[in-house]
Design a protein around this motif. Structure first.
Motif, PDB file in Angstrom:
ATOM      1  N   TYR A   1      -6.462-112.394  -1.670  1.00 24.72           N
ATOM      2  CA  TYR A   1      -6.187-111.718  -2.930  1.00 24.72           C
ATOM      3  C   TYR A   1      -6.958-110.402  -2.966  1.00 24.72           C
ATOM      4  CZ  TYR A   1      -5.621-110.979  -7.967  1.00 24.72           C
ATOM      5  OH  TYR A   1      -5.292-110.467  -9.194  1.00 24.72           O
ATOM      6  N   ALA A   2      -6.261-109.285  -3.051  1.00 25.79           N
ATOM      7  CA  ALA A   2      -6.901-107.969  -3.053  1.00 25.79           C
ATOM      8  C   ALA A   2      -7.590-107.738  -4.384  1.00 25.79           C
ATOM      9  CB  ALA A   2      -5.861-106.883  -2.791  1.00 25.79           C
ATOM     10  N   SER A   3      -8.881-107.448  -4.322  1.00 22.03           N
ATOM     11  CA  SER A   3      -9.658-107.243  -5.540  1.00 22.03           C
ATOM     12  C   SER A   3      -9.799-105.780  -5.913  1.00 22.03           C
ATOM     13  CB  SER A   3     -11.054-107.843  -5.366  1.00 22.03           C
ATOM     14  OG  SER A   3     -11.763-107.193  -4.325  1.00 22.03           O
ATOM     15  N   GLU A   4      -9.313-104.861  -5.047  1.00 21.30           N
ATOM     16  CA  GLU A   4      -9.429-103.447  -5.352  1.00 21.30           C
ATOM     17  C   GLU A   4      -8.554-103.102  -6.555  1.00 21.30           C
ATOM     18  OE1 GLU A   4      -8.306-104.596  -2.485  1.00 21.30           O
ATOM     19  OE2 GLU A   4      -9.834-104.183  -0.972  1.00 21.30           O
ATOM     20  N   PRO A   5      -9.138-102.458  -7.573  1.00 19.31           N
ATOM     21  CA  PRO A   5      -8.347-102.102  -8.759  1.00 19.31           C
ATOM     22  C   PRO A   5      -7.213-101.164  -8.403  1.00 19.31           C
ATOM     23  CG  PRO A   5     -10.707-101.920  -9.209  1.00 19.31           C
ATOM     24  CD  PRO A   5     -10.563-102.122  -7.731  1.00 19.31           C
ATOM     25  N   LEU A   6      -6.107-101.310  -9.126  1.00 22.52           N
ATOM     26  CA  LEU A   6      -4.944-100.447  -8.925  1.00 22.52           C
ATOM     27  C   LEU A   6      -4.998 -99.214  -9.807  1.00 22.52           C
ATOM     28  CD1 LEU A   6      -2.137-103.168  -8.794  1.00 22.52           C
ATOM     29  CD2 LEU A   6      -2.893-101.730  -6.899  1.00 22.52           C
ATOM     30  N   GLY A   7      -6.006 -99.136 -10.676  1.00 17.14           N
ATOM     31  CA  GLY A   7      -6.083 -98.037 -11.629  1.00 17.14           C
ATOM     32  C   GLY A   7      -6.420 -96.714 -10.980  1.00 17.14           C
ATOM     33  N   ASP A   8      -6.277 -95.657 -11.753  1.00 17.36           N
ATOM     34  CA  ASP A   8      -6.560 -94.294 -11.310  1.00 17.36           C
ATOM     35  C   ASP A   8      -7.743 -93.760 -12.108  1.00 17.36           C
ATOM     36  OD1 ASP A   8      -5.986 -91.139 -11.685  1.00 17.36           O
ATOM     37  OD2 ASP A   8      -5.214 -91.834  -9.752  1.00 17.36           O
TER      38      ASP A   8
ATOM     39  N   PRO B   1      -8.487-106.651 -11.113  1.00 15.70           N
ATOM     40  CA  PRO B   1      -7.401-107.610 -10.879  1.00 15.70           C
ATOM     41  C   PRO B   1      -7.847-109.060 -11.010  1.00 15.70           C
ATOM     42  CG  PRO B   1      -7.389-105.891  -9.203  1.00 15.70           C
ATOM     43  CD  PRO B   1      -8.663-105.736  -9.973  1.00 15.70           C
ATOM     44  N   LEU B   2      -9.148-109.317 -10.842  1.00 13.15           N
ATOM     45  CA  LEU B   2      -9.634-110.690 -10.974  1.00 13.15           C
ATOM     46  C   LEU B   2      -9.533-111.191 -12.405  1.00 13.15           C
ATOM     47  CD1 LEU B   2     -12.742-110.456  -8.626  1.00 13.15           C
ATOM     48  CD2 LEU B   2     -10.662-111.759  -8.208  1.00 13.15           C
ATOM     49  N   ASN B   3      -9.368-110.271 -13.377  1.00 11.75           N
ATOM     50  CA  ASN B   3      -9.155-110.694 -14.761  1.00 11.75           C
ATOM     51  C   ASN B   3      -7.802-111.369 -14.948  1.00 11.75           C
ATOM     52  OD1 ASN B   3     -11.520-109.886 -16.373  1.00 11.75           O
ATOM     53  ND2 ASN B   3     -11.012-107.831 -15.685  1.00 11.75           N
ATOM     54  N   LEU B   4      -6.919-111.235 -13.959  1.00 12.93           N
ATOM     55  CA  LEU B   4      -5.615-111.876 -14.038  1.00 12.93           C
ATOM     56  C   LEU B   4      -5.619-113.277 -13.438  1.00 12.93           C
ATOM     57  CD1 LEU B   4      -3.355-108.816 -13.191  1.00 12.93           C
ATOM     58  CD2 LEU B   4      -3.667-109.908 -15.414  1.00 12.93           C
ATOM     59  N   ILE B   5      -6.799-113.771 -13.084  1.00 13.07           N
ATOM     60  CA  ILE B   5      -6.938-115.167 -12.657  1.00 13.07           C
ATOM     61  C   ILE B   5      -7.670-115.901 -13.770  1.00 13.07           C
ATOM     62  CG2 ILE B   5      -7.892-116.726 -10.925  1.00 13.07           C
ATOM     63  CD1 ILE B   5      -7.745-114.462  -8.926  1.00 13.07           C
ATOM     64  N   ASN B   6      -6.995-116.785 -14.432  1.00 15.75           N
ATOM     65  CA  ASN B   6      -7.549-117.477 -15.596  1.00 15.75           C
ATOM     66  C   ASN B   6      -8.636-118.460 -15.158  1.00 15.75           C
ATOM     67  OD1 ASN B   6      -8.076-118.699 -18.009  1.00 15.75           O
ATOM     68  ND2 ASN B   6      -6.005-119.505 -18.322  1.00 15.75           N
ATOM     69  N   PRO B   7      -9.895-118.286 -15.596  1.00 19.19           N
ATOM     70  CA  PRO B   7     -10.955-119.230 -15.212  1.00 19.19           C
ATOM     71  C   PRO B   7     -10.659-120.667 -15.622  1.00 19.19           C
ATOM     72  CG  PRO B   7     -11.902-117.233 -16.138  1.00 19.19           C
ATOM     73  CD  PRO B   7     -10.423-117.151 -16.372  1.00 19.19           C
ATOM     74  N   ALA B   8      -9.896-120.850 -16.706  1.00 20.45           N
ATOM     75  CA  ALA B   8      -9.581-122.201 -17.159  1.00 20.45           C
ATOM     76  C   ALA B   8      -8.659-122.931 -16.185  1.00 20.45           C
ATOM     77  CB  ALA B   8      -8.934-122.147 -18.545  1.00 20.45           C
ATOM     78  N   ASP B   9      -8.004-122.206 -15.282  1.00 24.69           N
ATOM     79  CA  ASP B   9      -7.109-122.822 -14.294  1.00 24.69           C
ATOM     80  C   ASP B   9      -7.811-123.129 -12.976  1.00 24.69           C
ATOM     81  OD1 ASP B   9      -4.882-122.786 -15.937  1.00 24.69           O
ATOM     82  OD2 ASP B   9      -4.280-120.768 -15.309  1.00 24.69           O
ATOM     83  N   ILE B  10      -9.106-122.867 -12.888  1.00 19.03           N
ATOM     84  CA  ILE B  10      -9.815-123.005 -11.620  1.00 19.03           C
ATOM     85  C   ILE B  10     -10.486-124.381 -11.522  1.00 19.03           C
ATOM     86  CG2 ILE B  10     -11.715-122.100 -10.230  1.00 19.03           C
ATOM     87  CD1 ILE B  10     -11.138-119.361 -11.364  1.00 19.03           C
TER      88      ILE B  10
ATOM     89  N   ASN C   1       0.633-107.129 -14.334  1.00 19.99           N
ATOM     90  CA  ASN C   1       1.060-108.502 -14.085  1.00 19.99           C
ATOM     91  C   ASN C   1       0.747-108.846 -12.642  1.00 19.99           C
ATOM     92  OD1 ASN C   1       3.562-107.886 -12.394  1.00 19.99           O
ATOM     93  ND2 ASN C   1       4.077-106.827 -14.309  1.00 19.99           N
ATOM     94  N   ASN C   2       0.619-110.121 -12.404  1.00 21.33           N
ATOM     95  CA  ASN C   2       0.185-110.576 -11.084  1.00 21.33           C
ATOM     96  C   ASN C   2       0.830-111.919 -10.757  1.00 21.33           C
ATOM     97  OD1 ASN C   2      -1.853-110.277  -8.807  1.00 21.33           O
ATOM     98  ND2 ASN C   2      -2.348-112.310  -9.573  1.00 21.33           N
ATOM     99  N   LEU C   3       1.309-112.048  -9.533  1.00 21.30           N
ATOM    100  CA  LEU C   3       1.927-113.284  -9.066  1.00 21.30           C
ATOM    101  C   LEU C   3       1.256-113.709  -7.764  1.00 21.30           C
ATOM    102  CD1 LEU C   3       4.244-115.441  -9.128  1.00 21.30           C
ATOM    103  CD2 LEU C   3       5.591-113.821  -7.754  1.00 21.30           C
ATOM    104  N   ILE C   4       0.830-114.966  -7.711  1.00 18.87           N
ATOM    105  CA  ILE C   4       0.268-115.548  -6.497  1.00 18.87           C
ATOM    106  C   ILE C   4       1.046-116.821  -6.193  1.00 18.87           C
ATOM    107  CG2 ILE C   4      -1.791-116.431  -5.348  1.00 18.87           C
ATOM    108  CD1 ILE C   4      -3.486-114.977  -7.399  1.00 18.87           C
ATOM    109  N   GLY C   5       1.704-116.851  -5.054  1.00 26.84           N
ATOM    110  CA  GLY C   5       2.459-118.028  -4.659  1.00 26.84           C
ATOM    111  C   GLY C   5       1.977-118.559  -3.320  1.00 26.84           C
ATOM    112  N   ASN C   6       1.898-119.864  -3.213  1.00 23.32           N
ATOM    113  CA  ASN C   6       1.420-120.491  -1.983  1.00 23.32           C
ATOM    114  C   ASN C   6       2.201-121.769  -1.715  1.00 23.32           C
ATOM    115  OD1 ASN C   6      -0.858-122.870  -1.146  1.00 23.32           O
ATOM    116  ND2 ASN C   6      -0.635-121.137   0.241  1.00 23.32           N
ATOM    117  N   ALA C   7       2.557-121.954  -0.456  1.00 19.49           N
ATOM    118  CA  ALA C   7       3.193-123.194  -0.019  1.00 19.49           C
ATOM    119  C   ALA C   7       2.577-123.593   1.311  1.00 19.49           C
ATOM    120  CB  ALA C   7       4.706-123.019   0.123  1.00 19.49           C
TER     121      ALA C   7
END
Length: 1008
Positions: free
Chosen positions: A204-211, A227-236, A460-466
């Motif tokens: 997961y790339a942690s480098e901000p996309l902002g300018d 970008p790590l703010n888009l990972i909900n701590p309650a889901d960990i 928005n952020n999408l992380i998919g794993n299989a």
């Protein structure tokens, strides 16, 4: 509250010793108290299944507050009735209930419970390992610890809990991130020290996309929200941190700065369960500066002009010449960042399953407002779906997870902190009688003008794993891991004409906006073959695999200007002028082969060998591939017969060590190529390109060599566990910008430099189970890190552009400053040492004092107390460090800028012995120059150590029917701080951004 005490060192030491010794004192205390007259005395002995006596076993009489503890020979005596039931409990053994049945003597044998330390499973990335048999340094933070804090960023859960991991929250602004260093800074490049983040097996790339041009005025670092703010701590479910070579080498170059593994929650075996979490709370800035009131402020200003010999007062000295009301007094801190921020979280979860199939689906909403005036907030919505299935014969296992999150961030475009601390207390009122902004006849810049501009960020952020695991033969498994991530960020910063004084006559045609659109997608494929073979006393595990990864990033930043109406400022199509200020399309490719060989003999001797061959598109064709590897070994000496027979109090003992190498390619993409940038200037209606980088295919990987020795001990059946690690990391072949002559047209050339940075340190950890009865449990944990860092070598440092920034033998995070000689009693001005004796204080020759801004030590102390349905958790975090003082970031003392009340201890007449120079309005060249030298001297560096109650959580499980559970909780964060630091917050050590807020939340969890 924030307390400032005379001696930080003494107070901190007292608190640390007190909390450190409490667990050991508790071990000798009786576990219960007799509250009613005894009916009889019952004695006996407690042993294990082999007949060995057990010391420290807790005994309680069921349904009564009567208890004791077995002695060193396993014997005990307790007051109980003939029909009572005794409950025996001890860590490492199964709890046993025994009916007295009229007996006077009771002999009990406890069965070992292997579900303790040995069954604590750690995620090492490509494999799992038990806590007892790991050879590498892996630290774990569980869901129980994560959920204690009202967090938006999962890195906040690691603060104060993991040794060797230095984490700082950069700001209290919603969406801001954290700075993290695992075992120090290894790369001279500030952007080359980030760890690798893995979420459910997907990088997961942690480098901000902002300018920087859109978010630079509100979010520290100017890179937009993390970008790590888009990972909900309650889901960990858990976070593992891999630190040494043995743990990180299997990730090769990507693990050079450590690895953070984030595992999201999954369903459990059992009936389908529905859970609803609701919490709400509020947050405020925890500390305010003690600034001058109007009376003292005006005296300062008048004295400053008198010292400068300026009379009459200048026309633009509005604060002191009578233009402004000299009886007005405003607390600008209260006005501009004294609002209460609101925090609301709602989460729902559906989970369940059986031995073959498990599932979990959850959704959450989080809203956080700001402490600024106005309607600003950050809304996050996240959805997690996790599915796990295996066949009855365990021949095929399939796992799928998807995590999607959106964020809508609405902030003021410019932080108000700096103005709030600098404004004169008698500055004009904010609004006119008609409700409009008051510009007081153009005599000031109304701070609320900043509210006219906005910073909007939608991401928005999408992380998919299989992953698919197929058992080919007994002990032979083929696993394939597939991952995909997609991130998008849309930023807008508006600068409407209403931001400026109407007297300037600016219309909407002068309004402007900056738009930034960024996208990043990546995919990864990792096939793996794992073979496990049990040869009786020896177990062999072999893993081989490959990695193919690609990441594509796009960014378009545009400056729009000239609108017919300010209502159209957010519409880029309504602008009359449009300029491209940034346009990039970047591709990164990475490939690797890796392997692991693990040998475990008799559960006592463990050897672990890992290797990886990495290829990165960030290097030229001749240097694209490199090899990395590590070897780790462990000896569990407590399983030796001579230890088991003679040192029975030692339940666990292990020596381990590791050595290995890893690389670093965090230099950005296309650095070895000739590159060109787009030029907005036109020639004959044609846009041009200009060169921005020179071709250099010769540079290659940075190399990090890691060495570690450690010992892990457990006493009294792991009731007390102690760990200690020594590490030494050396990073060489540094990738830096080599300066070039100006005649080349380029400032530098990216290349390898034969410079070496060394990080060493000690990591200590202690965990104790102080009390453990049927209803009462008290555990404590302490971690302490003693880091050291230095630049070992740097060829021709004095002749390089780093000469004023780095020093051989010192850390990278230093500052070279002047040596202050204090305030001259004769002149009243700051004095400084003239090192070269030329009679002139100059920048290069006289800035010879080196101040280390790295922590001298840091750590955390946590306590967990559970009584029946009540649970109390407390986490203290402490750091010993230096920082820039408040005065180092303020204007000249006496100028039109408010100051701390400490400046009243200034020089006033010849012979005064003070620490603050005479007041000056800023128009005296000598006074202004002395102040500027002061801000770059050792006098502006002060103790920024602190002890902070980071987290406090109290929860109660309401006893209800079996199929329905209700838990209520009260949680606080950043509740209390002891420090000598003069600024707003010792963690951020900044006077230009909102510090981390103090939060208090109340919530409930309903489970059906």
């Amino acid at each position: 509250m924030q307390l400032v005490i005379p001696c930080m060192r003494r107070a901190s030491l007292f608190v640390l010793l007190y909390v450190f010794l409490m667990p050991f004192c508790a071990l000798s205390m009786p576990a219960g108290t007799v509250l009613e007259p005894p009916q009889a005395t019952v004695s006996g002995t407690v042993t294990d299944t082999s007949g060995n006596p057990l010391a420290g076993v807790n005994l309680v009489v069921e349904s009564k507050l009567i208890g004791t503890m077995s002695g060193l020979d396993g014997s005990f005596t307790i007051n109980a009735g003939p029909t009572d039931v005794l409950i025996f409990s001890m860590v490492g053994f199964k709890t046993l209930s025994v009916s007295i049945g009229g007996r006077e003597e009771v002999f009990v044998s406890l069965e070992e419970d292997v579900t303790v330390l040995g069954e604590v499973v750690l995620n090492a990335g490509y494999y799992t390992v038990s806590e007892k048999e790991r050879t590498g340094n892996i630290a774990k933070v569980s869901q129980q610890d994560i959920e204690q804090q009202p967090l938006n960023n999962p890195l906040g859960a690691l603060q104060g809990r993991v040794a060797g991991v230095e984490i700082m929250q950069t700001s209290g602004v919603p969406g801001a991130g954290f700075d993290i260093k695992i075992r120090g800074q290894s790369s001279i490049r500030t952007g080359g020290n980030d760890p690798l983040y893995i979420v459910d097996g997907v990088p997961y790339a942690s480098e901000p996309l902002g300018d920087v041009q859109t978010s630079g005025s509100i979010l520290p670092g100017g890179k937009g929200f993390s970008p790590l703010n888009l990972i909900n701590p309650a889901d960990i479910e858990s976070i593992e941190v891999l630190k040494d070579a043995d743990a990180t080498a299997i990730y090769g170059s990507r693990g050079a700065n450590g690895v953070v593994l984030i595992t999201t929650r999954s369903g459990s075996i059992g009936k389908t369960e529905v859970a609803l979490d609701i919490s709400t709370g509020f947050g405020r800035v925890a500390n305010k500066m003690d600034l001058l009131g109007t009376e003292d402020y005006l005296k300062m200003r008048q004295e400053a002009y008198f010292n400068d010999g300026i009379e009459p007062l200048p026309f633009n000295a509005y604060d002191v010449n009578g233009t402004w009301d000299q009886n007005r007094e405003t607390d600008w801190q209260k006005e501009l960042f004294g609002k209460t921020a609101q925090l609301t979280t709602v989460k729902g979860t559906l989970s369940g399953g059986n031995e073959q199939t498990r599932f979990l689906v959850s959704g959450s909403f989080n809203r956080q407002t700001t402490v600024y005036p106005g309607d600003f907030d950050n809304d996050n919505i996240s959805v997690l779906a996790n599915f796990h299935h295996k066949t009855k014969e365990d021949k095929l296992t399939f796992r799928f997870s998807v995590n999607y999150a959106t964020s809508d961030n609405n902030l003021v475009a410019t932080d108000l902190i700096r103005e709030a601390l600098a404004l004169a207390p008698n500055a004009p009122k904010l609004y006119n009688g008609d409700g409009g902004l008051n510009w007081e006849n153009s005599t000031w810049n109304n701070p609320l003008r900043n509210l006219e501009g906005k910073y909007l960020a939608k991401g928005n952020n999408l992380i998919g794993n299989a992953s698919v695991d197929l058992r080919l033969l007994k002990g032979l498994h083929l696993t394939t891991n597939l991952g995909f991530t997609q991130s998008h960020l849309k930023e807008l910063r508006t600068i409407p004409s209403t931001t400026f004084d109407p007297a300037f006559g600016l219309g909407s045609d002068q309004s402007s906006a900056i738009h930034n659109n960024s996208d990043r997608t990546s995919w990864i494929v990792e096939p793996q073959l794992n073979w496990s073979h049990d040869m009786g006393s020896t177990t062999l595990d072999i893993l081989i695999g490959a990695t193919l990864q690609e990441q594509n990033s796009n960014r378009l930043s545009q400056f729009a200007m000239g609108f017919t109406n300010n209502a159209l400022i957010e519409n880029i199509g309504a602008a009359s002028d449009l300029f491209i200020i940034g346009n990039s399309e970047v591709q990164y490719r990475y490939a690797a082969l890796f392997g692991r060989f693990n040998l475990n003999h008799k559960g006592k001797y463990i050897l672990n060998i890992t290797g990886r061959r990495d290829g990165s598109s960030r290097f030229g064709p001749d240097n694209r591939f490199s090899n990395f590897g590590a070897i780790g070994a462990a000896w569990i000496f407590s399983r030796e017969s001579f230890i088991e027979d003679h040192l029975r109090f030692l339940s666990y003992g292990k020596l381990r060590g590791s050595y290995g190498t890893s690389g670093n390619d965090q230099i950005g993409d296309y650095q070895y190529l000739d590159t060109y940038s787009f030029d907005n200037a036109q020639y004959q209606n044609i846009f041009g390109l200009y060169p921005t980088r020179l071709f250099n295919p010769g540079f290659s990987w940075e190399e990090n060599k890691k060495l570690e020795f450690a010992i892990d001990l457990g006493f009294l059946l792991d009731r007390i566990t102690l760990s200690g690690s020594f590490y030494r990391n050396r990073s060489g072949n540094q990738l830096v910008g080599i300066p070039l002559p100006a005649t080349t047209g380029f400032g530098s050339l990216t290349a390898n430099l034969d410079a070496t940075v060394e990080n060493t340190g000690w990591e200590l950890g202690l965990h104790t189970i102080n009390l453990r009865t049927e209803h009462l449990t008290w555990t404590s944990s302490i971690n302490l890190t003693l880091p050291k860092s230095k630049l070992l070598e740097f060829p021709d440092l004095e002749g390089s552009t780093y000469a004023n920034q780095l020093v051989i033998g010192e850390p990278l995070n230093i500052i070279k400053v002047y040596k202050s000689t204090g305030v001259d009693p004769q002149t009243g001005l700051y004095g400084f040492e003239d090192f070269n004796g030329d009679g002139i204080i100059s920048t290069l020759e006289d800035r010879q004092v080196v101040k280390n801004l790295n922590p001298k030590y840091f750590g955390g102390i946590s306590n967990n107390l559970s009584y029946r349905n009540f649970t109390l958790d407390a986490l203290f975090q402490f750091t010993r460090q230096l920082g820039r003082s408040y005065l180092a970031n303020r204007g000249v003392v006496g100028s039109m800028s408010n100051q701390s009340k400490n400046v009243l201890n200034r020089w006033q007449e010849v012979g005064d012995q003070t620490v603050i120079q005479r007041f000056t309005s800023g128009q005296d060249p000598e006074g202004s120059m002395a102040h500027n030298f002061f801000t770059e001297s050792d006098a502006s560096i002060e103790d920024a150590s602190y002890l902070r109650l980071r987290t406090l959580s109290l929860s109660y499980q309401i006893p209800l029917e079996r199929d329905f559970k209700c838990k209520i909780f009260l949680r606080g964060q950043n509740l209390w701080t002891i420090t000598n630091y003069s600024g707003l917050d010792p963690e951020t050590r900044s006077s230009s951004t909102i510090p981390p807020l103090r939060y208090i939340t109340l919530g409930t969890r309903l489970t059906f």
